[in-house]
Design a protein around this motif. Sequence first.
Motif, PDB file in Angstrom:
ATOM      1  N   ALA A   1      -5.045   1.047  -8.298  1.00  7.96           N
ATOM      2  CA  ALA A   1      -5.467  -0.337  -8.079  1.00  7.96           C
ATOM      3  C   ALA A   1      -4.832  -1.273  -9.097  1.00  7.96           C
ATOM      4  O   ALA A   1      -4.429  -2.395  -8.771  1.00  7.96           O
ATOM      5  N   PHE A   2      -4.715  -0.802 -10.333  1.00  9.86           N
ATOM      6  CA  PHE A   2      -4.099  -1.597 -11.401  1.00  9.86           C
ATOM      7  C   PHE A   2      -2.667  -1.960 -11.031  1.00  9.86           C
ATOM      8  O   PHE A   2      -2.241  -3.121 -11.173  1.00  9.86           O
TER       9      PHE A   2
ATOM     10  N   ASP B   1       0.826  -1.207   0.000  1.00  8.57           N
ATOM     11  CA  ASP B   1       0.000   0.000   0.000  1.00  8.57           C
ATOM     12  C   ASP B   1       0.863   1.261   0.000  1.00  8.57           C
ATOM     13  O   ASP B   1       0.606   2.195  -0.762  1.00  8.57           O
TER      14      ASP B   1
ATOM     15  N   GLU C   1      -8.279   4.093 -10.022  1.00  9.06           N
ATOM     16  CA  GLU C   1      -8.254   2.932 -10.910  1.00  9.06           C
ATOM     17  C   GLU C   1      -6.823   2.583 -11.312  1.00  9.06           C
ATOM     18  O   GLU C   1      -6.448   1.401 -11.340  1.00  9.06           O
TER      19      GLU C   1
ATOM     20  N   HIS D   1      -1.267  -1.711  -7.900  1.00  9.05           N
ATOM     21  CA  HIS D   1      -1.266  -2.422  -6.618  1.00  9.05           C
ATOM     22  C   HIS D   1      -1.465  -3.920  -6.811  1.00  9.05           C
ATOM     23  O   HIS D   1      -0.785  -4.750  -6.194  1.00  9.05           O
ATOM     24  N   ASP D   2      -2.397  -4.286  -7.684  1.00  6.39           N
ATOM     25  CA  ASP D   2      -2.756  -5.687  -7.856  1.00  6.39           C
ATOM     26  C   ASP D   2      -1.696  -6.490  -8.615  1.00  6.39           C
ATOM     27  O   ASP D   2      -1.745  -7.724  -8.628  1.00  6.39           O
ATOM     28  N   ARG D   3      -0.732  -5.796  -9.239  1.00  7.34           N
ATOM     29  CA  ARG D   3       0.262  -6.473 -10.070  1.00  7.34           C
ATOM     30  C   ARG D   3       1.696  -6.328  -9.563  1.00  7.34           C
ATOM     31  O   ARG D   3       2.578  -7.041 -10.020  1.00  7.34           O
ATOM     32  N   HIS D   4       1.911  -5.403  -8.652  1.00  5.03           N
ATOM     33  CA  HIS D   4       3.263  -5.108  -8.185  1.00  5.03           C
ATOM     34  C   HIS D   4       3.825  -6.280  -7.379  1.00  5.03           C
ATOM     35  O   HIS D   4       3.153  -6.851  -6.528  1.00  5.03           O
TER      36      HIS D   4
END
Length: 236
Positions: free
Chosen positions: A152-153, A136, A149, A155-158
């Motif tokens: 989130a894109f 985060d 957005e 965050h979900d892939r890092h």
Amino acid sequence: MTTFVLVHGGGHGGWCWKWCAQALRARGHEVYAPSLTGFGERAHLAAPDFETFVTDIANVVAFEDLHDVVLVGHSMGGVVVPRVAEAIPTRVARAVWLTAAVCNDGESLLQTIPQSPWIAAAVTIGDDGTAHTDADKILAANIHDGTPEQQAFVHDRHLAYPPHALVEPGRLTAFLALGVPTAYVFATDDRTIEPHVQRSLAARLPDPRTAEVHAGHDCMVTRPEATADALLSVTS
């Protein structure tokens, strides 16, 4: 038409170039944005060193039969790009650092890039040199200027840095000896590699073309059109 090979930074994958690549293609250019071993859709594989990343990119150039390539390295990708040029010098037209590391010989990423306050809050370095990232808090460093957005894109892939990446010694002299033209694109609101650090890194390159993107570290996500414009301005 220019042929771009876009090399992502640590924690990212080819996915981070999605919109910037679209912008470049819409202008008639050829674009490749592979994921390095251990990242993106190749996260199930392990990369023991930077030479694996070099092979990743050099193989794309070879198997796609690319010539006069513009190599673009973002962040950690700045370590990969000059080594790729060493490996395939006759295929490379220009090397571009996009708010990226320029490591001197023997100098690790940790030594090259002083921790900004935001990175210090997000990343803890273990005794063995490995990075432990707060998923985060890293958003506040890399993509504070993004929409919810976009954040989130990312965050979900890092993903975490590979163990070697922060401590492996850098290499620059052999690249400079090739005489490959260079460029540096500055991100003026970068919290990960702060602007004054970017300037000092660009000064290590021989007479680089320069441009700016008024964005944070993940400018290819938050300002893809402007990033594409900047890349074209230093390669045209």
